[in-house]
Design a protein around this motif. Sequence first.
Motif, short mmCIF file in Angstrom:
data_model
loop_
_atom_site.label_atom_id
_atom_site.label_comp_id
_atom_site.label_asym_id
_atom_site.label_seq_id
_atom_site.Cartn_x
_atom_site.Cartn_y
_atom_site.Cartn_z
N HIS A 145 24.70 43.44 28.60
CA HIS A 145 24.33 43.98 27.30
C HIS A 145 24.37 45.50 27.32
O HIS A 145 24.73 46.15 26.35
CB HIS A 145 22.92 43.54 26.92
CG HIS A 145 22.74 42.07 26.80
ND1 HIS A 145 23.00 41.38 25.64
CD2 HIS A 145 22.34 41.14 27.70
CE1 HIS A 145 22.75 40.09 25.82
NE2 HIS A 145 22.36 39.93 27.07
N TYR A 146 23.94 46.05 28.45
CA TYR A 146 23.78 47.50 28.54
C TYR A 146 23.82 47.87 30.03
O TYR A 146 23.06 47.32 30.81
CB TYR A 146 22.44 47.90 27.93
CG TYR A 146 22.30 49.38 27.64
CD1 TYR A 146 22.77 49.90 26.44
CD2 TYR A 146 21.70 50.24 28.54
CE1 TYR A 146 22.64 51.25 26.15
CE2 TYR A 146 21.56 51.59 28.27
CZ TYR A 146 22.04 52.09 27.07
OH TYR A 146 21.92 53.43 26.79
N SER A 160 24.73 54.71 32.92
CA SER A 160 26.01 54.93 32.26
C SER A 160 26.44 56.38 32.42
O SER A 160 25.64 57.25 32.78
CB SER A 160 25.91 54.59 30.76
OG SER A 160 25.03 55.50 30.11
N TRP A 202 31.92 49.89 23.68
CA TRP A 202 31.16 50.94 24.37
C TRP A 202 30.75 50.49 25.76
O TRP A 202 30.96 51.19 26.76
CB TRP A 202 29.91 51.30 23.55
CG TRP A 202 29.10 52.41 24.15
CD1 TRP A 202 29.27 53.74 23.97
CD2 TRP A 202 28.01 52.26 25.06
NE1 TRP A 202 28.34 54.45 24.70
CE2 TRP A 202 27.56 53.57 25.38
CE3 TRP A 202 27.36 51.17 25.63
CZ2 TRP A 202 26.49 53.79 26.24
CZ3 TRP A 202 26.30 51.38 26.49
CH2 TRP A 202 25.87 52.68 26.79
N THR A 203 30.19 49.29 25.86
CA THR A 203 29.78 48.76 27.17
C THR A 203 30.98 48.56 28.08
O THR A 203 30.93 48.84 29.28
CB THR A 203 29.02 47.44 27.00
OG1 THR A 203 27.95 47.62 26.06
CG2 THR A 203 28.44 46.95 28.31
N HIS A 231 32.07 51.78 29.80
CA HIS A 231 31.17 52.22 30.87
C HIS A 231 31.24 51.32 32.09
O HIS A 231 31.23 51.81 33.23
CB HIS A 231 29.74 52.29 30.34
CG HIS A 231 29.49 53.45 29.43
ND1 HIS A 231 29.33 54.74 29.89
CD2 HIS A 231 29.40 53.54 28.08
CE1 HIS A 231 29.16 55.56 28.88
NE2 HIS A 231 29.19 54.86 27.77
N GLU A 273 13.78 52.73 23.72
CA GLU A 273 15.12 53.18 23.40
C GLU A 273 15.51 52.92 21.94
O GLU A 273 16.47 53.50 21.43
CB GLU A 273 16.15 52.53 24.34
CG GLU A 273 16.23 51.02 24.25
CD GLU A 273 15.32 50.31 25.23
OE1 GLU A 273 15.64 49.18 25.61
OE2 GLU A 273 14.28 50.90 25.61
N ASN A 324 23.32 55.29 21.21
CA ASN A 324 24.18 54.52 22.10
C ASN A 324 23.71 53.07 22.26
O ASN A 324 23.66 52.54 23.36
CB ASN A 324 24.30 55.19 23.48
CG ASN A 324 25.46 56.17 23.52
OD1 ASN A 324 26.35 56.13 22.68
ND2 ASN A 324 25.45 57.07 24.48
N GLU A 325 23.35 52.47 21.15
CA GLU A 325 23.07 51.03 21.15
C GLU A 325 24.30 50.32 21.68
O GLU A 325 25.42 50.58 21.24
CB GLU A 325 22.76 50.58 19.72
CG GLU A 325 22.72 49.08 19.50
CD GLU A 325 21.51 48.41 20.11
OE1 GLU A 325 21.63 47.98 21.28
OE2 GLU A 325 20.47 48.32 19.43
N HIS A 326 24.08 49.43 22.65
CA HIS A 326 25.22 48.75 23.29
C HIS A 326 26.01 47.93 22.29
O HIS A 326 27.24 47.93 22.31
CB HIS A 326 24.72 47.87 24.44
CG HIS A 326 23.42 47.20 24.17
ND1 HIS A 326 23.32 45.93 23.65
CD2 HIS A 326 22.14 47.65 24.33
CE1 HIS A 326 22.04 45.61 23.52
NE2 HIS A 326 21.31 46.62 23.91
N GLY A 377 27.67 54.46 20.07
CA GLY A 377 27.64 53.13 20.65
C GLY A 377 28.36 52.06 19.84
O GLY A 377 29.34 52.31 19.13
#
Length: 488
Positions: free
Chosen positions: A195-196, A200, A257-258, A261, A309, A393-395, A416
């Motif tokens: 999820h995250y 990162s 986004w995830t 990373h 977060e 930066n919400e996953h 994100g």
Amino acid sequence: MANFSVEPLFRLLYSLAIPALIASGVLCLCLLMLLCGLRLWFQRRKKQLILSRQHGKKPFVIAFFHPYCNAGGGGERVLWCALRALQKKYKDACYVVYTGDTDATAENILERAYRRFNIRLSQPVKFVFLSRRYLVEASLYPNFTLLGQSLGSVFLGWEALMSCVPDVYIDSMGYAFTLPLFKYLGGCRIGCYVHYPTISTDMLSVVRNRNARFNNAAVIISNPLLSKLKLIYYYIFASIYGLVGSCSDVVMVNSSWTLNHILSLWDCSDRTSIVYPPCDVQAFLDIPLREEESAVEQNIVSVSQFRPEKDHPLQIRAFAKLLEKIAGQQLQPKLILIGGCRNHEDDQRVSGLKKLCQELGVEKGVEFKVNIPFEELKQHLAEAAIGLHTMWNEHFGIGVVECMAAGTIILAHNSGGPKLDIVVPYEGNITGFLAENEDDYADMMAHILTLSPTKRLEIRQNARQSVKRFADQEFEEAFLISVEPLFK
């Protein structure tokens, strides 16, 4: 003055070098033998502790590591939908969930999954209740939190492995440090749904640039030496994180986004795929898309767990500024904060948010809805004008998708998953709005509230059409395709 000769010192070091190499070799051999012995031991006791034989042969066991399976957030929806998908395809397998929710029974957990997510499983699930979940609580590690929680997850994983050794192990919550444990000692095939990332490249840049964030304290920012030391610590941790993550046989990530990373940290591009998390899109699409009327109260709704977060203080401060902007207007909006509390820390966080509302003088305009049933959630979204989301930066952002599907106009953070995957144009048309700070959020909320009913309806319709790609069925198909190598 007596002459100092280094030759005797070199002779001494040389004489010690060979014994030191031999000792190191012996220690490495002993460690290897110990690991092999542990693996053989785990294989012998495989499935014998909690699982009975079925028709004379042991069942194929699929286990999910999810210490907070009763939390009621987006990660938990992934868990239950993944279980439901696997049970449809692999009907003869046994399913296990490692959880630390010792304050709930199996029946309570399954019932809450139904109430919160409208999900019923077709087969039984065995819950292995872990007593050491406190080892992964952030509160236990006021300093070096990432390292502390990661090492704590190893001990928690050991407890899980001692209770049940599965054939397939899937980490569905992001505890990558448990992966080598189950792969090399348990002999399991390893899958993970990320999820995250635990760390990162964005986190590295925050420390490098000495920016203020919830995980970068002011005392670190103000001290160049401490910032450099923390950056070194982060780089070392990122290297180790990459090593343990590369143990996975299958890697699933929840957003672009995830993915970026994980690919930069783990050596796993050949076995990594995006599997968008399941959103109960249809349940929200069933909400009638009413025409806006000027007399309708303009509620602003936030849907996210009460975790640091998620940045709920930003929502409250932005709302306070919004009220200043529209002071004197007849209709005053309300901010409704909906979310789940996992533990005492989250409860305390809610209390702190209520105090912030009092300090800003907006307590009468802010409501808190904690751990509410699914039907009540739908009702609040049906009545809302704006869906608010503020995590940097919400996953991914399941709450963002739910708001858009329900017909609210979303206002999310310009970063994100919301920026890259969700609040994007649909057939060239606007589906929502993005902001970055409290002034931006206040301005944008004021702008949305002044849009004509026709324009609002157009945006809501576009948003609804765009989120159909995040439906449960889409997730199940992508998930089953991704995990197929684990069953060959």
